[in-house]
Design a protein around this motif. Structure first.
Motif, PDB file in Angstrom:
ATOM      1  N   GLY A   2      25.745  43.189  53.161  1.00 57.93           N
ATOM      2  CA  GLY A   2      25.583  43.842  51.707  1.00 57.93           C
ATOM      3  C   GLY A   2      26.090  43.226  50.375  1.00 57.93           C
ATOM      4  N   LEU A   3      27.269  42.430  50.737  1.00 55.99           N
ATOM      5  CA  LEU A   3      27.746  41.767  49.518  1.00 55.99           C
ATOM      6  C   LEU A   3      26.909  40.580  49.097  1.00 55.99           C
ATOM      7  CD1 LEU A   3      30.029  41.130  47.609  1.00 55.99           C
ATOM      8  CD2 LEU A   3      30.881  39.723  49.279  1.00 55.99           C
ATOM      9  N   VAL A   4      26.377  40.101  50.072  1.00 57.31           N
ATOM     10  CA  VAL A   4      25.291  38.797  49.730  1.00 57.31           C
ATOM     11  C   VAL A   4      24.104  39.429  49.041  1.00 57.31           C
ATOM     12  CG1 VAL A   4      23.758  37.345  50.734  1.00 57.31           C
ATOM     13  CG2 VAL A   4      26.161  37.127  51.637  1.00 57.31           C
ATOM     14  N   LEU A   5      23.564  40.512  49.500  1.00 54.48           N
ATOM     15  CA  LEU A   5      22.501  41.091  48.995  1.00 54.48           C
ATOM     16  C   LEU A   5      22.698  41.512  47.723  1.00 54.48           C
ATOM     17  CD1 LEU A   5      20.980  43.491  51.829  1.00 54.48           C
ATOM     18  CD2 LEU A   5      19.623  41.360  50.863  1.00 54.48           C
ATOM     19  N   GLY A   6      23.653  42.182  47.235  1.00 54.24           N
ATOM     20  CA  GLY A   6      23.996  42.537  46.015  1.00 54.24           C
ATOM     21  C   GLY A   6      24.342  41.549  45.045  1.00 54.24           C
ATOM     22  N   MET A   7      25.085  40.566  45.400  1.00 55.71           N
ATOM     23  CA  MET A   7      25.324  39.393  44.433  1.00 55.71           C
ATOM     24  C   MET A   7      24.211  38.661  44.253  1.00 55.71           C
ATOM     25  SD  MET A   7      28.786  37.861  46.024  1.00 55.71           S
ATOM     26  CE  MET A   7      28.906  36.535  45.066  1.00 55.71           C
ATOM     27  N   ALA A   8      23.181  38.321  45.087  1.00 50.70           N
ATOM     28  CA  ALA A   8      21.766  37.735  45.003  1.00 50.70           C
ATOM     29  C   ALA A   8      21.122  38.682  43.883  1.00 50.70           C
ATOM     30  CB  ALA A   8      20.974  37.433  46.321  1.00 50.70           C
ATOM     31  N   MET A   9      21.098  39.794  44.063  1.00 45.51           N
ATOM     32  CA  MET A   9      20.316  40.778  43.331  1.00 45.51           C
ATOM     33  C   MET A   9      20.549  40.560  41.881  1.00 45.51           C
ATOM     34  SD  MET A   9      17.800  42.662  43.050  1.00 45.51           S
ATOM     35  CE  MET A   9      17.435  43.318  44.926  1.00 45.51           C
ATOM     36  N   ILE A  10      22.228  40.545  41.598  1.00 50.66           N
ATOM     37  CA  ILE A  10      22.422  40.261  40.299  1.00 50.66           C
ATOM     38  C   ILE A  10      22.238  38.908  39.513  1.00 50.66           C
ATOM     39  CG2 ILE A  10      24.614  40.405  38.752  1.00 50.66           C
ATOM     40  CD1 ILE A  10      26.022  42.279  40.877  1.00 50.66           C
ATOM     41  N   VAL A  11      22.222  38.112  40.369  1.00 53.62           N
ATOM     42  CA  VAL A  11      21.717  36.655  39.802  1.00 53.62           C
ATOM     43  C   VAL A  11      20.150  36.560  39.527  1.00 53.62           C
ATOM     44  CG1 VAL A  11      21.491  34.100  40.371  1.00 53.62           C
ATOM     45  CG2 VAL A  11      23.550  35.565  41.177  1.00 53.62           C
ATOM     46  N   ASN A  12      19.527  37.186  40.384  1.00 51.84           N
ATOM     47  CA  ASN A  12      18.076  37.204  40.120  1.00 51.84           C
ATOM     48  C   ASN A  12      17.708  38.029  38.895  1.00 51.84           C
ATOM     49  OD1 ASN A  12      15.745  35.703  40.710  1.00 51.84           O
ATOM     50  ND2 ASN A  12      14.874  37.216  42.047  1.00 51.84           N
ATOM     51  N   GLN A  13      18.370  39.151  38.946  1.00 50.42           N
ATOM     52  CA  GLN A  13      18.046  40.009  37.840  1.00 50.42           C
ATOM     53  C   GLN A  13      18.212  39.309  36.510  1.00 50.42           C
ATOM     54  OE1 GLN A  13      16.336  43.233  37.560  1.00 50.42           O
ATOM     55  NE2 GLN A  13      15.798  42.324  39.520  1.00 50.42           N
ATOM     56  N   ILE A  14      19.348  38.320  36.473  1.00 48.85           N
ATOM     57  CA  ILE A  14      19.725  37.980  35.133  1.00 48.85           C
ATOM     58  C   ILE A  14      18.670  36.991  34.956  1.00 48.85           C
ATOM     59  CG2 ILE A  14      21.325  36.602  34.210  1.00 48.85           C
ATOM     60  CD1 ILE A  14      23.681  38.026  35.539  1.00 48.85           C
TER      61      ILE A  14
END
Length: 456
Positions: free
Chosen positions: A395-407
């Protein structure tokens, strides 16, 4: 007569009427066709011609060509205009174009081959033919092509009374005009007065005293996109066109400027979708394929970059098969966010709301929006991933990757079109492909890279 006019206004083109027209055409019943089409507006008749197939269109024109007039020709889409012109008897075409203003004749000629152009030019009166040929000599998509040569002018020293008397005695006036343009002895426009101000002023009032503050001119060689921007920006109704010496050569009215804006919007939308700026529902399968295939090939090449990134993490995916199911979520969500940011940026560049002066502020705004969206999506996806797969690390990996890609998506959506615009390229032309590639590559890289570091 008023009752007939009211009845005509109430009739609209619907599927039942189209079906009835096609039945009458199939039966060869010209009287029924006349009865069905006569109450329709020229724009509705043009729509009908566009919506039916080529065979039915030719059959309809054979039965009803004698009723085709210039207004209908000017309303017909460019995609089928040449086909319609070729199907019309010469005498009908000649009579139809004589009803058109010079700007509409120019618009008609631009879409025709030389033989059809010659027929139309020969049908015009000498003065109109010279005016049209002069307009056609200007660059394509310029103000000179857009303007009409029929202009109402008055010397700058005239009074309202003199102007009204002149208008009443004039043999030829444009079908529609909004201003009387004031000129000096060298035919240079110095102002204009609206018909409303003229009619509401006393006969002794000077025209120079009732001119509008909105007065401005455009050069005949100015791009039509710049002309449309001026109309939209300054809320103009009409605008005089001048030559290099500043002499009046024509006028552009708001209807033509708004048509340009509509075309610009349509081209941006089609280019963003990667189907070319001339795509139409009237195109055949071969033409449609030709328009789309180049961009599909480009997309195929850019998609291979994503495949290369994924191939670098084969061991990670093999160790955690769940990653294969989850990684499209990050990439696709980033692609959508990038498209949202891109659409706003391209539109703002087209309307000149996004310039070098405010680019930094817009970039920071998009960055902030990307961070906020990323945090919100990360919370939802992180919690869901932890609960479904029973591993909070995932879940942490998913969340961090989502933040990076949204930016990345937010910044790419505005920086890519800004860069293309700075390089003198159309921001709508290929921005979508670049932004999608950027979000896909970065989405896969962030997700699989973080998974490699944190989970393995």
């Amino acid at each position: 007569m008023a009752e007939d006019h009211a009845e005509t206004e109430e009739v609209a083109l619907d599927q039942d009427r189209i079906d009835a027209v096609l039945e009458a055409v199939e039966a060869g019943n010209s009287e029924a066709v006349d009865a069905l089409l006569e109450p329709l507006h020229a724009a509705d008749i043009a729509d009908l011609l566009e919506q039916i197939g080529p065979g039915d269109r030719r059959a309809l024109l054979r039965l009803w060509s004698h009723e085709i007039d210039g207004e209908i020709l000017s309303e017909i889409s460019e995609d089928i205009r040449e086909e319609v012109v070729e199907a019309l008897p010469r005498e009908v075409l000649v009579e139809a174009v004589r009803d058109l203003e010079t700007d509409d004749v120019v618009d008609l000629l631009e879409d025709l081959e030389q033989p059809q152009q010659d027929i139309i030019l020969e049908a015009l009166e000498d003065a109109d033919r010279v005016a049209v040929e002069q307009a056609m000599a200007y660059p394509e998509y310029s103000a000179g092509r857009l303007m009409q040569r029929e202009v109402v002018v008055a010397p700058e020293h005239w009074t309202v009374g003199e102007t009204i008397d002149f208008l009443r005695k004039a043999d030829h006036l444009p079908d529609q005009f909004y201003h009387v343009i004031l000129v000096d002895p060298r035919m240079k426009p110095v102002g204009y007065a609206t018909l409303g101000r003229i009619l509401s002023s006393g006969r002794e009032a000077k025209l120079a005293d009732i001119t509008e503050d909105s007065f401005r001119t455009v050069q005949a060689t100015d791009p039509e996109a710049d002309v449309a921007y001026i109309f939209n920006q300054y809320h103009l109704i009409s605008c005089p066109v001048v030559d290099e010496a500043g002499r009046l050569v024509g006028v552009i009215t708001i209807d033509d400027a708004m048509n340009v804006l509509d075309e610009e919007h349509e081209e941006d939308m089609l280019r963003l979708a990667g189907v070319g700026d001339e795509a139409s529902v009237n195109d055949g399968s071969v033409e449609t394929a030709k328009q789309r295939l180049p961009w599909l090939v480009v997309n195929l090449g850019t998609a291979s970059l994503s495949a290369m990134v994924i191939s670098q993490f084969e061991a990670t995916i093999a160790a955690l098969v769940a990653l294969a199911a989850l990684m499209p979520i990050v990439a696709s969500t980033g692609g959508i966010a990038g498209t949202q940011s891109l659409a706003v940026a391209v539109r703002a560049l087209a309307t000149r709301d996004l310039t070098q002066a405010n680019a930094a502020r817009v970039i920071w705004r998009e960055l902030g929006a990307g961070i906020l969206n990323g945090l919100g999506l990360a919370l939802i996806l992180g919690v869901a991933g932890s609960l479904i797969f029973g591993d909070w690390h995932l879940g942490l990996v998913l969340g961090m990757a989502m933040i990076v890609n949204q930016i990345v998506a937010a910044l790419g959506g505005v920086l890519v079109p800004l860069t293309m615009n700075r390089l003198g390229m159309d921001p709508a032309l290929a921005s979508g492909t670049f932004v999608t590639t950027l979000t896909d590559v970065m989405g896969f890289f962030a997700f699989l890279g973080l998974a490699t570091v944190i989970l393995l």
